[in-house]
Write a protein that holds these residues in place. Structure first.
Motif, PDB file in Angstrom:
ATOM      1  N   UNK A   1       0.840  -0.949   0.122  1.00  0.00           N
ATOM      2  CA  UNK A   1       0.034  -0.051  -0.053  1.00  0.00           C
ATOM      3  C   UNK A   1       0.837   1.466   0.123  1.00  0.00           C
ATOM      4  N   UNK A   2       1.482   1.653  -1.154  1.00  0.00           N
ATOM      5  CA  UNK A   2       2.299   2.728  -1.237  1.00  0.00           C
ATOM      6  C   UNK A   2       1.425   4.127  -0.727  1.00  0.00           C
ATOM      7  N   UNK A   3       0.214   4.054  -0.935  1.00  0.00           N
ATOM      8  CA  UNK A   3      -0.813   5.146  -0.644  1.00  0.00           C
ATOM      9  C   UNK A   3      -0.558   5.681   0.807  1.00  0.00           C
TER      10      UNK A   3
ATOM     11  N   UNK B   1     -14.132  -6.746   0.423  1.00  0.00           N
ATOM     12  CA  UNK B   1     -14.071  -5.251   0.985  1.00  0.00           C
ATOM     13  C   UNK B   1     -12.855  -4.698   0.257  1.00  0.00           C
ATOM     14  N   UNK B   2     -12.775  -3.349   0.232  1.00  0.00           N
ATOM     15  CA  UNK B   2     -11.898  -2.547  -0.597  1.00  0.00           C
ATOM     16  C   UNK B   2     -10.289  -3.087   0.070  1.00  0.00           C
ATOM     17  N   UNK B   3     -10.189  -3.060   1.448  1.00  0.00           N
ATOM     18  CA  UNK B   3      -9.020  -3.547   2.237  1.00  0.00           C
ATOM     19  C   UNK B   3      -8.548  -4.790   1.709  1.00  0.00           C
ATOM     20  N   UNK B   4      -9.548  -5.886   1.867  1.00  0.00           N
ATOM     21  CA  UNK B   4      -9.095  -7.171   1.339  1.00  0.00           C
ATOM     22  C   UNK B   4      -8.656  -7.397   0.006  1.00  0.00           C
TER      23      UNK B   4
ATOM     24  N   UNK C   1      -4.164  -0.536  -5.855  1.00  0.00           N
ATOM     25  CA  UNK C   1      -4.567   0.695  -5.307  1.00  0.00           C
ATOM     26  C   UNK C   1      -5.808   0.785  -4.670  1.00  0.00           C
ATOM     27  N   UNK C   2      -6.349   1.621  -3.752  1.00  0.00           N
ATOM     28  CA  UNK C   2      -7.626   1.890  -3.268  1.00  0.00           C
ATOM     29  C   UNK C   2      -8.494   2.432  -4.367  1.00  0.00           C
ATOM     30  N   UNK C   3      -8.550   3.112  -5.295  1.00  0.00           N
ATOM     31  CA  UNK C   3      -9.448   3.423  -6.330  1.00  0.00           C
ATOM     32  C   UNK C   3      -9.438   2.103  -7.083  1.00  0.00           C
ATOM     33  N   UNK C   4      -8.602   1.405  -7.637  1.00  0.00           N
ATOM     34  CA  UNK C   4      -9.016   0.183  -8.439  1.00  0.00           C
ATOM     35  C   UNK C   4      -9.765  -0.928  -7.553  1.00  0.00           C
ATOM     36  N   UNK C   5      -9.382  -0.955  -6.390  1.00  0.00           N
ATOM     37  CA  UNK C   5     -10.055  -1.824  -5.652  1.00  0.00           C
ATOM     38  C   UNK C   5     -11.474  -1.560  -5.398  1.00  0.00           C
ATOM     39  N   UNK C   6     -11.825  -0.168  -5.368  1.00  0.00           N
ATOM     40  CA  UNK C   6     -13.254   0.108  -5.067  1.00  0.00           C
ATOM     41  C   UNK C   6     -13.900  -0.207  -6.628  1.00  0.00           C
TER      42      UNK C   6
END
Length: 815
Positions: A664-666, A770-773, A781-786
């Motif tokens: 998670x580089x974010x 979930x996005x974190x999972x 990344x977060x956006x791609x996960x969502x």
């Protein structure tokens, strides 16, 4: 509002019959007015009185030797004085005067004749009877003639008054016809004028010509007020009439918004079902809101009179026989303190204020629950959600019997109103780092969305309606009742945030407590200027004592759902802050036993400002940890976290598994940039103005904790990278510019197509989504996960997101 100030009917003069002044009548005068002999009599009783009086006088005169001419002289005097003179004085008709005079002369003449010939003969009795019948007939005929004449007089007077009133109306109608034509270029035919009862203005209604709409006039309301040379503080309020093609103008001519009006001393019982007064309109009519199914949002800058307004709101709830009021105020419970003071005095915790006696024994708190800390507020909101579930189960038969999906509210099943002061402290984005506040925010928003049917509603306040103050637009969406106090506004207008279509000159509503209020929905009303009533601690005390016996108790199923959390809300350990009890301890949600219906707080982890490790300080505040090996403690906590968010395929032998940091580089991005990005994402399609972003950064990081130039450079780099785009000068939106969306979307779709099969296999196998999972296991990344979650939901692999952000998995793994 009970009656919006609109004119739906032509305001023509009332008919003469309706304006006629009623006349007093006696029991014997149901149809005919009295003929005034010497006393009030009708035609029959008057004739009997005259004949019996004449007969008695004749007998007495004969027995005493009275001169025979004396009765005739008395009759003549009566005919002149009462028959003619009194009739002229009362402006009666000539027929009535002749009837009266003839009656006197006949009675006097018969008496003289009877005294001469003897009254005790059949001839005397017969002639007297004939005279009586004649007098009665003449009197009846005169009475009918007199009634017709009187009706004619009253009709003429009423017609004259109506003409005078019409003259005044016509003058106003002509004046505003010319003004509307001059200012708006619209030829409006004014057909109704209504003067307000308080004399502070009037309303006019008009027909619009073809092709014109009422909004054309509304947009020129300020120019109309200036053209009319209205005093400062007076406005022209424009709204649509009863049918399309009509317009109604409310013109204030006296600035009553500048007057200070105390809350009415009438503390009689009210009901949530019939509306609650919240203030007064310019015409002094009360502003009545209907809150059975509605939440309310009150916006106002500091010094606008918001706290006084809240006291008025709680007063209305206290008067309701079917409302239980709870208060959340994170500023040391300031709003709720005056409402608890009489109870504190009755309990001996506080002395009465100077000049007042102690509250009597049996005095209850004016509000049923007060939360002054985030932890206590979270306990309250957990109970609210637990009661919602309990009521749905317990009262289903009652709702079926009533054939309704809404819980029938009554004294035995009261509505719960939660009043939250300063929503900015609770709902603003700056509190997202606090796990207690984060859960509290989610509970408040869930309550707004899901508890309407079970009679649990909220009244929230905030300084303004910006996203940085109330978290997101969801609060405005679920609050059909809106009130914006305009005193002290300097930069932005809260009216525009609550009512997109209203046009009100807020510069004329600059007195403390003045503003605009409106309610959407079937029971609602268009946004209108209003003025709050002044309240005081002494008034609050009077309300608490006056409503002590009419305020309801929480129904038993709801109280049972609240469990010990609700039952112990006034114990010294929980409420001792009100009187400085030594037993008081700041409660935490884990300190009190929860009921089965209440959600259990899940483990949470945050990233401290230095960017590494787990911030467990909130754990230490909530429950003391026993002394044990730090590695074992960290391992146990990581096990809890992995159970919640899912594990990775990367093994861990001991200590903290920090593989998620490498994926998670974010998380290594400056928290100030992350904070700004989150605000912009939350703002939605309208984007976020930096004028709202700078105060939010100051509130989160302090005035010295960030630099505007640095943040601006970060945002510019995000725009170049396509993470953000500029909608206008100083306004940033999430994602790339629409023009770049196609090219970037093509690349994203290709990447998404590659990731979708392994994502389906992962969530079905692990039964977690979930996005974190997805971030941890797919290293994205977060956006791609969502985005991937959206694709999985569209494919039917997972369901809609839950409160904690996770999705239920709808497919089962193949055995």
């Amino acid at each position: 509002m009970a009656e919006p100030q609109r004119l739906y009917l032509t305001n023509t003069p009332a008919p003469a019959e309706a304006t006629k002044t009623p006349r007093k009548t006696t029991k014997n005068q149901a149809r005919l007015p009295p003929l005034d002999w010497a006393a009030t009599h009708g035609p029959i009783t008057g004739a009997i009185s005259a004949t019996t009086g004449a007969y008695a006088t004749a007998l007495l005169g004969t027995a005493t030797g009275m001169p025979e001419t004396l009765p005739l002289l008395i009759g003549a005097a009566g005919a002149i004085g009462h028959g003619i003179g009194h009739s002229v004085h009362r402006r009666l008709t000539a027929r009535t005067g002749v009837t009266r005079a003839a009656s006197w002369l006949l009675a006097g003449g018969w008496t003289t004749w009877a005294m001469t010939t003897g009254p005790l003969t059949w001839v005397a009795a017969g002639t007297l009877t004939g005279i009586g019948v004649g007098i009665s007939a003449m009197a009846s005929n005169a009475a009918m003639h007199e009634e017709a004449a009187e009706d004619e007089r009253v009709t003429a007077e009423a017609r004259q008054l109506a003409q005078e009133l019409d003259a005044g109306r016509r003058a106003i109608a002509n004046e505003w016809h010319d003004r509307l034509l001059r200012v708006t270029r619209i030829d409006v035919k004014v057909f109704a004028v209504e003067q307000w009862k308080n004399g502070a203005g009037y309303s006019i209604a008009g027909e619009l010509p073809g092709g014109a709409v009422w909004t054309n006039i509304r947009d020129r309301h300020r120019a109309l007020a200036a053209d009319a040379r209205l005093p400062r503080g007076c406005t022209v309020h424009v709204e649509e009439g009863d049918i399309q093609g009509r317009v109604v103008l409310d013109i204030t001519t006296v600035n009553i918004m500048g007057d200070i009006v105390d809350y009415p001393t009438d503390y009689s019982p009210l009901s949530i079902l019939t509306g609650i007064p919240w203030g007064s309109q310019p015409n002094s009519d009360p502003v009545t809101v209907y809150l059975r199914e509605a939440c309310a949002l009150v916006l106002g800058p500091p010094g606008s009179g918001k706290s006084t307004f809240l006291d008025g709101i709680i007063t209305g709830f206290a008067r309701c026989v079917d409302v239980v009021t709870w208060v959340i105020d994170l500023k040391a419970g300031a709003v709720g303190r005056p409402w608890a003071r009489p109870w504190l005095e009755a309990q001996g915790h506080m002395k009465p204020t100077p000049g007042t006696g102690p509250a009597p024994q049996g005095t209850r708190p004016g509000v049923d629950w007060i939360a002054s800390t985030p932890a206590e507020a979270l306990l309250m909101m957990r109970v609210v959600l637990a009661i919602n579930a309990a009521r749905q189960h317990h009262y289903q038969d009652l709702m079926d019997a009533a054939n309704t999906t809404l819980l029938p509210v009554s004294r035995s099943i009261p509505q719960i109103e939660v009043v939250i002061d300063e929503g900015a402290e609770l709902l603003s984005a700056s509190t997202h780092g606090d796990p207690v506040m984060k859960e509290l925010q989610a509970a408040v928003k869930k309550t707004m969305r899901t508890t309407r049917a079970m009679a649990e509603r909220l009244v929230l306040t905030a300084i303004d309606g910006n996203v940085s103050a109330i978290g997101n637009t969801e609060v405005r969406k679920f609050s059909p009742v809106g009130a914006a106090l305009t005193s002290g506004e300097s930069v932005t207008s809260n009216i525009n945030k609550l009512f997109s279509s209203v046009r009100v000159d807020t510069s004329q509503l600059n007195e403390k407590g003045a503003g605009v209020i409106g309610q959407a929905g079937a029971d609602g009303f268009d946004p209108t200027p209003f003025k709050t009533w002044r309240t005081s601690p002494n008034m609050v005390r009077d309300v608490v004592l006056a409503t002590n016996d009419t305020r309801p108790h929480l129904d038993q199923p709801s109280a049972a759902a609240g469990g010990d959390i609700y039952a112990h809300r006034w114990t010294p350990e929980r409420a001792g802050w009100l009187w400085g009890a030594p037993e008081y301890t700041d409660p935490t949600p884990s300190d009190t036993t929860t009921t089965p219906q209440q959600p259990t707080p899940r483990p949470a982890r945050t990233t401290p400002p230095d960017g590494g490790g787990l911030n467990l300080s909130y754990k230490r505040r909530q429950q003391p940890l026993p002394a044990e090996d730090p590695d074992q403690l960290a391992a146990r906590l990581m096990e809890q976290i992995d159970q919640e968010y899912g594990t990775t395929d990367e093994p861990s032998t001991s200590g903290l598994n920090l593989s998620y940091k490498r994926t998670q580089p974010e998380d290594r991005i400056d928290p100030r940039l992350t904070f700004a990005r989150n605000l912009i994402r939350t703002a939605g399609p309208d984007g976020l103005d930096t004028r709202d972003l700078w105060p939010a950064l100051t509130q989160e990081f302090g005035p010295e904790g960030w630099d505007r130039t640095v943040v601006t450079n970060w945002l510019s780099k995000d725009v170049t990278a396509g993470r953000l785009h500029r909608k206008a000068k100083g306004i940033y939106g999430h994602g790339p510019q629409p023009d770049d969306a196609h090219e970037q979307g093509t690349a994203e779709r290709a990447e998404l197509a590659d990731l979708l099969p392994p994502a389906v296999d992962l969530v079905v196998t692990k039964q977690r989504a979930s996005a974190q999972f997805l971030q941890r296991n797919l290293r994205i990344g977060w956006d791609l996960a969502n985005t991937l979650l959206g694709a999985l939901e569209a494919e039917g692999v997972i369901g809609a997101p839950q409160e904690d952000g996770s999705h239920p998995v709808l497919r089962q793994p193949d055995n």
